[in-house]
Write a protein that holds these residues in place. Structure first.
Motif, mmCIF file in Angstrom:
data_model
loop_
_atom_site.group_PDB
_atom_site.id
_atom_site.type_symbol
_atom_site.label_atom_id
_atom_site.label_comp_id
_atom_site.label_asym_id
_atom_site.label_seq_id
_atom_site.Cartn_x
_atom_site.Cartn_y
_atom_site.Cartn_z
ATOM 1 N N ASN A 36 16.934 17.697 12.122
ATOM 2 C CA ASN A 36 17.650 17.504 13.385
ATOM 3 C C ASN A 36 18.333 16.142 13.424
ATOM 4 O O ASN A 36 19.464 16.008 13.906
ATOM 5 N N TRP A 37 17.631 15.124 12.921
ATOM 6 C CA TRP A 37 18.228 13.791 12.852
ATOM 7 C C TRP A 37 19.481 13.822 11.973
ATOM 8 O O TRP A 37 20.514 13.228 12.312
ATOM 9 N N GLU A 38 19.378 14.489 10.849
ATOM 10 C CA GLU A 38 20.510 14.533 9.916
ATOM 11 C C GLU A 38 21.679 15.317 10.494
ATOM 12 O O GLU A 38 22.846 14.940 10.305
ATOM 13 N N GLU A 39 21.378 16.385 11.227
ATOM 14 C CA GLU A 39 22.448 17.141 11.889
ATOM 15 C C GLU A 39 23.117 16.301 12.975
ATOM 16 O O GLU A 39 24.345 16.329 13.141
ATOM 17 N N SER A 94 27.123 15.120 13.104
ATOM 18 C CA SER A 94 27.966 15.521 14.232
ATOM 19 C C SER A 94 28.687 14.340 14.884
ATOM 20 O O SER A 94 29.564 14.555 15.729
ATOM 21 N N LEU A 95 28.330 13.114 14.493
ATOM 22 C CA LEU A 95 28.923 11.930 15.116
ATOM 23 C C LEU A 95 29.403 10.953 14.039
ATOM 24 O O LEU A 95 28.890 9.830 13.908
ATOM 25 N N PRO A 96 30.405 11.342 13.256
ATOM 26 C CA PRO A 96 30.851 10.491 12.137
ATOM 27 C C PRO A 96 31.487 9.177 12.559
ATOM 28 O O PRO A 96 31.618 8.264 11.742
ATOM 29 N N GLU A 97 31.872 9.066 13.824
ATOM 30 C CA GLU A 97 32.510 7.827 14.287
ATOM 31 C C GLU A 97 31.500 6.719 14.555
ATOM 32 O O GLU A 97 31.889 5.581 14.861
ATOM 33 N N TYR A 98 30.210 7.033 14.444
ATOM 34 C CA TYR A 98 29.150 6.045 14.683
ATOM 35 C C TYR A 98 28.355 5.805 13.397
ATOM 36 O O TYR A 98 28.224 6.697 12.551
ATOM 37 N N THR A 99 27.843 4.586 13.264
ATOM 38 C CA THR A 99 26.986 4.245 12.129
ATOM 39 C C THR A 99 25.550 4.205 12.619
ATOM 40 O O THR A 99 25.215 3.430 13.523
ATOM 41 N N PHE A 100 24.706 5.030 12.027
ATOM 42 C CA PHE A 100 23.302 5.092 12.432
ATOM 43 C C PHE A 100 22.474 4.217 11.495
ATOM 44 O O PHE A 100 22.559 4.337 10.268
ATOM 45 N N ILE A 101 21.698 3.335 12.093
ATOM 46 C CA ILE A 101 20.887 2.368 11.353
ATOM 47 C C ILE A 101 19.422 2.754 11.523
ATOM 48 O O ILE A 101 18.889 2.691 12.634
ATOM 49 N N VAL A 109 16.070 9.359 6.616
ATOM 50 C CA VAL A 109 17.073 10.247 7.197
ATOM 51 C C VAL A 109 18.377 10.079 6.415
ATOM 52 O O VAL A 109 18.955 8.986 6.381
ATOM 53 N N GLU A 110 18.823 11.146 5.781
ATOM 54 C CA GLU A 110 20.073 11.088 5.022
ATOM 55 C C GLU A 110 21.250 10.883 5.971
ATOM 56 O O GLU A 110 21.321 11.475 7.040
ATOM 57 N N VAL A 148 20.554 16.008 22.521
ATOM 58 C CA VAL A 148 20.480 14.603 22.130
ATOM 59 C C VAL A 148 21.883 14.040 21.959
ATOM 60 O O VAL A 148 22.177 12.917 22.412
ATOM 61 N N ARG A 149 22.746 14.802 21.324
ATOM 62 C CA ARG A 149 24.127 14.355 21.103
ATOM 63 C C ARG A 149 24.834 14.098 22.434
ATOM 64 O O ARG A 149 25.481 13.058 22.617
#
Length: 289
Positions: A156-159, A163-170, A180-181, A276-277
């Protein structure tokens, strides 16, 4: 007002210690001349309490490192307050925030709910420099150290990230936590206070109930927190969107502790990626308005 000394033994995890921080400023307001001494495990609670102007001394909670206080406690030579609100099973017995429960333990009338963390200027600058490398950085923390029933499936985290490529997840946390990939992997690469500095310079946070979800309160970070076994009435913060299914079997944290949920944790699996999104976009879009 008469001077009073509070010797406080801090128990629990990092999250519990973060939730205790509002009581120190409340005590100072109620007893302006009081002295606050906090005893905690070296390197554990110290990372939470260091630089807090409301705490006069931080001492180790250990016979060998601090025999004077240790002996005074067991021989009842001085008064000690034990900071262990978890002994009341708050998820079952309260419908108020943990910060208020702790305030009630100390008899203070007006205990705030905002967590208090004091980073140095150098720590804040380090966080700003680190996060400046990333476009629209959002911190994620996916593991609850207190109960595996509070974790959300890794896929779910990876999905969510896809779904939000405009953000960088740290991704922050300990090295043993699941990777988390698609997220920038900082697991085990920062100290806890460095993790706080990173969180301070992010635009948002999304994660399970943990020390970092509580730390968002200190910095006013608009986040999204996933609740399952525990209840946002006790462990939630108003700066976050707290997602909670409130099933008939919930909250079960104080019953099951770290035992596996016999139903497969439907409270967590029932939280969808879309929910969540949408909540996360609501938080970050609110920053632009």
């Amino acid at each position: 007002m008469k001077r009073k000394t509070f010797r406080i033994i801090a128990l629990g995890g990092l999250g519990d210690m973060l939730l205790s921080t509002p009581v120190f400023s409340a005590l100072k307001r109620e007893y302006p001349n009081c002295k606050i001494i906090v005893l905690c495990w070296k390197g554990w609670g110290r990372e939470i309490y260091i630089h807090n102007p409301n705490i006069d001394k931080i001492r180790p909670n250990s016979l060998f490192a601090n025999p004077r206080d240790y002996i005074a406690y067991y021989l009842k030579l001085a008064k000690f307050d034990v900071l262990n609100y978890g002994a009341f099973h708050p998820g079952l017995t309260y419908e108020i925030n943990a910060t208020q429960i702790i305030g009630d333990m100390f008899g203070v009338k007006h205990c705030g709910s905002k967590v208090e963390v004091y980073l140095t200027g150098k720590e804040e600058e380090w966080g700003r420099r680190t996060m400046a490398e990333f476009r629209n950085p959002i911190v994620i923390h996916i593991t609850s150290a207190s109960s595996k029933n509070q974790n959300w499936p890794r896929q779910n985290w990876e999905e969510l990230i896809r779904s939000l490529p405009e953000y960088t997840f740290i991704q922050i946390g300990s090295s043993f936590e699941e990777k988390v990939e698609g997220a920038v992997d900082l697991r085990g690469k920062t100290s806890f206070r460095e993790g706080l500095s990173i969180l301070r310079s992010s635009i948002s946070f999304v994660g399970v109930v943990s020390s970092f979800s509580h730390a968002t309160s200190a910095f006013g970070i608009p986040g999204v927190v996933l609740f399952g076994a525990s209840t946002p009435k006790v462990w939630g913060h108003p700066n976050n969107i707290n997602l909670y299914k409130n099933l008939r079997c919930a909250p079960c944290f104080d019953l099951l502790l770290d035992s596996t949920c016999p139903y497969g944790s439907p409270c967590m699996s029932g939280i969808t990626v879309e929910e969540v999104r949408n909540a996360l976009l609501s938080q970050v879009n609110g920053l632009k308005n």
